[in-house]
Design a protein around this motif. Structure first.
Motif, PDB file in Angstrom:
ATOM      1  N   ILE B  59     -11.111  -2.306   5.102  1.00 22.28           N
ATOM      2  CA  ILE B  59     -10.335  -2.169   3.861  1.00 22.28           C
ATOM      3  C   ILE B  59     -11.139  -1.368   2.834  1.00 22.28           C
ATOM      4  N   LYS B 147     -10.916  -3.423  -8.290  1.00 21.81           N
ATOM      5  CA  LYS B 147     -11.382  -3.421  -6.894  1.00 21.81           C
ATOM      6  C   LYS B 147     -11.040  -4.732  -6.171  1.00 21.81           C
ATOM      7  N   LEU B 151      -8.758  -5.243  -2.837  1.00 24.77           N
ATOM      8  CA  LEU B 151      -9.247  -5.857  -1.600  1.00 24.77           C
ATOM      9  C   LEU B 151      -8.335  -7.010  -1.182  1.00 24.77           C
ATOM     10  N   SER B 165     -14.962  -5.012   4.076  1.00 21.82           N
ATOM     11  CA  SER B 165     -14.632  -4.402   2.785  1.00 21.82           C
ATOM     12  C   SER B 165     -15.670  -3.323   2.508  1.00 21.82           C
ATOM     13  N   TYR B 268     -10.748 -12.567  -3.132  1.00 23.92           N
ATOM     14  CA  TYR B 268     -11.677 -12.047  -4.153  1.00 23.92           C
ATOM     15  C   TYR B 268     -11.216 -12.476  -5.545  1.00 23.92           C
ATOM     16  N   ASP B 276     -18.248  -9.349  -5.289  1.00 25.50           N
ATOM     17  CA  ASP B 276     -18.903  -9.482  -3.975  1.00 25.50           C
ATOM     18  C   ASP B 276     -19.751 -10.749  -3.908  1.00 25.50           C
TER      19      ASP B 276
END
Lengths: 408, 402
Positions: B59, B147, B151, B165, B268, B276
């Motif tokens: 992704i 972002k 994701l 990712s 996420y 992250d």
């Protein structure tokens, strides 16, 4: 090289400064001793280090420790840097020599196998420890692609030079990575002298050692290469399964009937057996696969469901229909996918019910796909559903999704 | 005693930091040695050809990547693995990113029934290529949401057990998926929920059509310093923490996750800029609270290459973002601190990150300022007189700054 250069410069600067300080300290010794005597913690005269540095009234032990740490760190870094540079040079040279020797020995071996060269040239090579090792590596690489007389001739040479003794010694080594090296050499040269040790390592806690033992046993076995599966007590990882499958495919090892391991007490062995039944299309195992659909492990059941669908084992349909409501979402989804691979009109009612009752989009999509796969009757049912304009279910979107061939 | 401690606090803290680095270095060296020995027997090609290899979804969120998007998608489509799909998420780009990719890969809108399993911004359309050569590619065009949101959209559409990712502007090593997948296949007594690897710096390297042709050291000083920093972070810190089961961060530039656990943990987070780190912490927390055995692993091989800031203003922006992300993640999961329930992560990893990653810059700044004050005023904190003698400044600096 710039950073160590700067550090060395700093070190020199510090030394020159402390040198000047030492001279200055001598001049001011009397003054300092007076100041120091008033403070118990800071007696400069007690430490040889303190003659050289300004310590500003701190603990002597602390300042000493600090200096030791600095000196130790800088010297370690310089030593490490020199060591790394020398080692890199050594490694580069060794690699060049290794490559040169490999090519030379390969030509020699080919000449020996298919030309008129004898074993004399090899004896000289085998007398040197490093070259002997390179020769073993090269003979092992050549042996991978050899069969029949050439393979036997190479094996005979290997034993004549006493290289098998090295391999057996390695196989009995206490260090796992040396052991693996030995197993590999023995397996490629088909030498069975250390089979007992290889078998002992089969259930080793070191997974790499265990895997290499399996591969060696498969290669060294003449009639029952997968016999070890009966004795495997530890988990048989997917990585090991992939490696073993590759070995089976690439090295023309006779494929056994994998249903003999379907009742193994080790669930991971059962999973491997099921996967191999699928890969080698052993449809005769249908009764066993159907039985395994009621295995206590959900992971095993999942693979059994997949295999049933992939091999179109139609007798499993009814079992899967019955087990659907007791399974979790992952296995339920697999059941729908499998039923979609062996479509039948008798499934229509069940699939419509799933589509109607389930809220999970993936389950709805798979049920719709399975209905569509039934054929004309299935498509008619879908059209009817699209027209139904249900208040709760957006059938038309799901059906349009399923009918779009660009979506995989 | 206490007075001695308070006046030497910077020294003790420094000793503690360097002691920790030494320990991490030892653990890292042990792990690296084992990895190298282990990998000398690994044949990754088995994975490429095997029908048993698990399916992987890659992704890549893209926002205003018009300049590089076509080459980067090409690189992704040519990854060395058999069973994978590439999902590009156009996060409401304001430039012609989507137009370019649509034309280059002959995309058409499909009747996709999008399942918003993890909440994300509205999907404008799902696109697939009419050209069978690009049948691995799916493109999602969605409203801008950041972002993390992109994701999540990619995870929703993925049907693979494993998701990778990546940053769309990163350059991926062709064999990176093989290396990331392996830990998921080989560990037996616990579930691997995530794997990360080494990220390297691409500044000044020769890049051609999304592939590294020649590796060069960055020309500018800032990226050069970051090469050193990245090497320390990836080969020392993360390797050692992986060995100690205290790994808290899988770089957003590239990481592989168990999709099922990722969804169960809630996907996420869009509330933090450090999505992250927050994700790894949340997934680990999720597993620990359910008493499920799990592991977050680390591969000490270079997996992808990324451009790092080469000027102060970009570096400042990046570091501000990272620090904010770090603080937000640590504050959000403060329950883990010193908590036995979370194992070494809670008892060792969490305090380490608070002390050495969050507070360490403050301590370093304090130490430097303190030394400057000492040098200028000629007094230390216990009010003892310090002579200003430039020749003697070296020991002063040594004492206060190390």
């Amino acid at each position: 090289m710039r950073i160590p250069g700067i550090l060395i410069l700093l070190l020199l600067l510090q030394l020159s400064c402390t040198g000047e300080m030492r001279n200055e300290d001598n001049d001011t010794e009397a003054v300092e001793n007076v100041a120091v005597n008033g403070d118990k913690e800071t007696v400069s005269g007690d430490s040889p280090w303190l003659n050289r540095v300004e310590y500003f009234g701190r603990s002597i032990a602390l300042v000493n420790l600090l200096i030791i740490v600095i000196v130790f760190s800088i010297s370690t870094m310089v030593i490490l840097l020199i060591f790394i540079l020398l080692n890199r040079r050594r490694m580069r040279k060794r690699d060049e020599l290794y490559q040169y020797l490999l090519e030379t020995y390969q030509a020699l071996i080919i000449d020996y196998l298919y030309g008129e060269a004898g074993a004399e040239g090899f004896r000289k090579i085998a007398s040197n420890g490093y070259r002997r090792q390179v020769l073993i590596e090269q003979m092992k690489d050549v042996a991978v692609n050899l069969k029949g007389d050439s393979g036997d001739k190479l094996r005979k040479l290997y034993m004549e030079l006493g290289l098998d003794v090295d391999s057996v010694r390695r196989a009995y080594s206490r260090r796992w990575h040396i052991k693996i090296k030995g197993f590999r050499e023995l397996a490629f040269m088909n030498i069975k002298d250390a089979n007992a040790e290889i078998f002992r390592c089969l259930n080793s806690r070191n997974e790499i050692l265990g895997m290499e033992a399996q591969i060696a046993l498969v290669r060294l076995s003449d009639d029952k290469p997968f016999e070890f599966l009966h004795h495997l007590r530890r988990t048989f990882s997917l990585w090991e399964q992939i490696s073993l499958h590759e070995l089976l495919v690439l090295h023309s090892i006779p494929v056994p009937s994998f249903k003999q391991w379907i009742d193994s007490p080790n669930p991971t062995v059962v999973m491997f057996a099921l996967r191999m039944i699928r890969e080698f299309k052993q449809k005769e195992a249908e009764d066993d696969v159907r039985r395994i659909l009621s295995h206590p492990s959900p992971e095993v059941r999942k693979i059994a469901i997949e295999v049933s669908g992939d091999l179109e084992m139609t007798t499993t349909r009814e079992v899967m229909k019955k087990m659907y409501k007791y399974e979790d979402d992952i296995n339920s989804l697999e059941i729908l996918k499998s039923l979609g691979k062996m479509p039948d009109k008798s499934l229509l009612g069940f699939l419509k019910l799933v589509l109607d009752k389930e809220d999970d989009v993936q389950l709805q999509i798979e049920a719709t796909k399975a209905i569509e796969n039934i054929g004309e009757e299935g498509v008619k049912a879908l059209v009817k559903l699209m027209k139904s304009k249900s208040e709760y279910k957006n059938y038309s979107i799901i059906i349009r999704h399923v009918l779009d061939r660009r979506i995989y | 005693m206490m007075e001695g401690f308070s006046t030497n606090i910077i020294f003790y803290l420094t000793l503690f930091i360097f002691g920790s680095y030494l320990l991490l270095g030892i653990f890292s060296a042990l792990s690296l040695r084992r990895y190298l020995r282990k990998n000398s027997y690994v044949n990754y090609n088995s994975l490429v050809t095997s029908p048993l290899s698990p399916r992987v979804s890659v992704i890549a969120p893209a926002f205003n990547e018009s300049r590089t998007i076509i080459d980067n998608v090409r690189t992704l489509l040519s990854l060395y693995y058999n069973n994978f799909e590439v999902i590009i998420v156009n996060d409401g780009s304001t430039d012609d990113t989507f137009k370019k990719i649509k034309e280059a890969y002959q995309l058409v809108k499909v009747n996709y029934f999008f399942d918003y399993r993890i909440p994300c911004e509205r999907i404008r359309g799902v696109y697939r290529s009419e050209n069978p050569s690009f049948n691995r590619l799916t493109v999602i065009n969605k409203n801008n949401g950041g972002k993390a949101d992109s994701l999540n959209a990619g995870v929703n559409i993925s049907r693979s057990p494993l998701v990778v990712s990546i940053d769309a502007d990163s350059i991926i090593e062709p064999d990176s998926i093989l290396k990331l997948v392996k830990p998921f296949l080989e560990i037996k007594d616990r579930r691997v929920i995530g794997t990360g690897g080494v990220i390297r710096i691409v500044n000044s390297c020769d890049v051609e059509k999304g592939h590294i042709r020649k590796i060069n050291l960055p020309e500018k000083i800032l990226p050069r310093l970051q090469v050193l920093e990245y090497t320390r972070a990836f080969l020392l810190g993360r390797m050692a923490w992986s060995h100690l089961d205290g790994l808290m961060l899988i770089s957003g530039a590239m990481g592989m996750f168990d999709r099922e656990i990722l969804i169960r943990a809630g996907g996420y987070s869009i509330k933090t800029v450090g999505e992250d780190m927050e994700l790894v912490l949340r997934m680990r927390r999720y597993m620990a609270e359910r008493k499920e055995k799990y592991e977050v692993t680390y591969v000490p091989d270079p997996l992808c290459w990324t451009e790092v800031p080469s000027d102060m203003s970009s570096l400042k922006r990046q570091r501000t973002r990272w620090t904010r992300g770090l603080i937000e993640s640590l504050v959000t999961h403060r329950r883990m601190a010193m908590n036995r329930k979370y194992g070494r992560l809670g008892q060792l990893g969490y305090p380490y990150w608070v002390l050495f990653e969050w507070l360490s810059p403050l301590v370093a700044f304090g130490g430097i300022s303190y030394s400057i004050v000492l040098a200028v005023l000629g007094r230390d904190c216990s009010n003892k007189c310090v002579k200003i003698n430039f020749c003697k400044l070296t020991p002063i600096w040594t004492k206060n700054l190390i």
